[in-house]
Design a protein around this motif. Sequence first.
Motif, PDB file in Angstrom:
ATOM      1  N   PHE A 252       1.659   9.417  -5.655  1.00 55.18           N
ATOM      2  CA  PHE A 252       2.238  10.898  -5.386  1.00 55.18           C
ATOM      3  C   PHE A 252       3.287  11.189  -6.249  1.00 55.18           C
ATOM      4  CE2 PHE A 252       5.594  13.214  -3.389  1.00 55.18           C
ATOM      5  CZ  PHE A 252       4.727  14.150  -3.115  1.00 55.18           C
ATOM      6  N   VAL A 253       4.026  10.320  -6.785  1.00 56.79           N
ATOM      7  CA  VAL A 253       5.184  10.884  -8.105  1.00 56.79           C
ATOM      8  C   VAL A 253       4.328  10.906  -9.077  1.00 56.79           C
ATOM      9  CG1 VAL A 253       7.095   9.885  -9.277  1.00 56.79           C
ATOM     10  CG2 VAL A 253       7.033   9.685  -6.849  1.00 56.79           C
ATOM     11  N   ALA A 254       3.430  10.257  -9.518  1.00 57.57           N
ATOM     12  CA  ALA A 254       2.705  10.446 -10.896  1.00 57.57           C
ATOM     13  C   ALA A 254       1.708  11.789 -10.802  1.00 57.57           C
ATOM     14  CB  ALA A 254       1.528   9.278 -11.033  1.00 57.57           C
ATOM     15  N   CYS A 255       1.256  12.087  -9.672  1.00 58.33           N
ATOM     16  CA  CYS A 255       0.593  13.507  -9.504  1.00 58.33           C
ATOM     17  C   CYS A 255       1.651  14.597  -9.432  1.00 58.33           C
ATOM     18  CB  CYS A 255      -0.225  13.331  -8.323  1.00 58.33           C
ATOM     19  SG  CYS A 255      -1.686  12.388  -8.330  1.00 58.33           S
ATOM     20  N   LEU A 256       2.662  14.281  -8.983  1.00 59.04           N
ATOM     21  CA  LEU A 256       3.540  15.323  -8.957  1.00 59.04           C
ATOM     22  C   LEU A 256       4.181  15.688 -10.210  1.00 59.04           C
ATOM     23  CD1 LEU A 256       5.173  17.162  -7.098  1.00 59.04           C
ATOM     24  CD2 LEU A 256       6.985  15.327  -7.008  1.00 59.04           C
ATOM     25  N   LEU A 257       4.458  14.464 -11.153  1.00 58.30           N
ATOM     26  CA  LEU A 257       4.868  14.570 -12.413  1.00 58.30           C
ATOM     27  C   LEU A 257       3.928  15.303 -13.380  1.00 58.30           C
ATOM     28  CD1 LEU A 257       6.985  11.391 -12.737  1.00 58.30           C
ATOM     29  CD2 LEU A 257       7.915  13.734 -12.706  1.00 58.30           C
TER      30      LEU A 257
ATOM     31  N   PHE B 247       0.891  -1.407   0.030  1.00 55.88           N
ATOM     32  CA  PHE B 247      -0.013   0.007   0.057  1.00 55.88           C
ATOM     33  C   PHE B 247       0.829   1.108   0.179  1.00 55.88           C
ATOM     34  CE2 PHE B 247      -2.267   3.441   2.132  1.00 55.88           C
ATOM     35  CZ  PHE B 247      -3.533   3.308   1.378  1.00 55.88           C
ATOM     36  N   ARG B 248       2.229   1.199   0.660  1.00 55.83           N
ATOM     37  CA  ARG B 248       2.775   2.386   0.695  1.00 55.83           C
ATOM     38  C   ARG B 248       3.506   2.680  -0.522  1.00 55.83           C
ATOM     39  NH1 ARG B 248       6.685   1.886   5.900  1.00 55.83           N
ATOM     40  NH2 ARG B 248       8.197   2.476   4.077  1.00 55.83           N
ATOM     41  N   PHE B 249       3.967   1.613  -1.220  1.00 54.59           N
ATOM     42  CA  PHE B 249       4.567   1.770  -2.527  1.00 54.59           C
ATOM     43  C   PHE B 249       3.433   2.140  -3.595  1.00 54.59           C
ATOM     44  CE2 PHE B 249       5.196  -0.337  -6.613  1.00 54.59           C
ATOM     45  CZ  PHE B 249       6.378   0.312  -6.705  1.00 54.59           C
ATOM     46  N   PHE B 250       2.253   2.030  -3.410  1.00 53.70           N
ATOM     47  CA  PHE B 250       1.246   2.271  -4.326  1.00 53.70           C
ATOM     48  C   PHE B 250       1.041   3.928  -3.853  1.00 53.70           C
ATOM     49  CE2 PHE B 250      -3.453   3.328  -5.198  1.00 53.70           C
ATOM     50  CZ  PHE B 250      -3.268   3.244  -6.398  1.00 53.70           C
ATOM     51  N   CYS B 251       1.056   4.179  -2.841  1.00 57.34           N
ATOM     52  CA  CYS B 251       0.708   5.521  -2.501  1.00 57.34           C
ATOM     53  C   CYS B 251       1.983   6.450  -2.894  1.00 57.34           C
ATOM     54  CB  CYS B 251       0.630   5.757  -0.846  1.00 57.34           C
ATOM     55  SG  CYS B 251      -0.982   5.124  -0.289  1.00 57.34           S
ATOM     56  N   LYS B 252       3.077   6.025  -2.761  1.00 57.86           N
ATOM     57  CA  LYS B 252       4.496   6.675  -3.434  1.00 57.86           C
ATOM     58  C   LYS B 252       4.248   6.774  -4.867  1.00 57.86           C
ATOM     59  CE  LYS B 252       7.627   5.395   0.390  1.00 57.86           C
ATOM     60  NZ  LYS B 252       8.736   4.395   0.600  1.00 57.86           N
TER      61      LYS B 252
END
Length: 108
Positions: free
Chosen positions: A10-15, A2-7
């Motif tokens: 987050f990175v996809a949204c940031l990009l 779940f933490r990996f999915f959240c990370k």
Amino acid sequence: MFRFFCKCLFVACLLFIGVILGMQEANEGLKKMKGYDDPRFGDVFSVEEGHGENYEATVFGQSVVSHDPEGKGTGLKETRGFDFFSEMGKKASKAVSDFVSYLLSFLE
């Protein structure tokens, strides 16, 4: 997991936000390079104050509306056309259930 999915999310949204901001900066650079304001070069992303406390946002020239989710759902159902794979799945499940019921009736 779940933490990996959240990370990753987050990175996809940031990009994605970085791409939108980069397009806006490129737009501003084109305006500066040209030397005058061309109406064909609209803003990529803009937020303006609307009526009362509401804000109106536009992305690529199309307004973004954040209210009436039920209306959006009904609009989506109306615009949804024929789904080939869904219909094929329904026909395949009906064929399998008919075949199984035929086998069961044959074995009795």
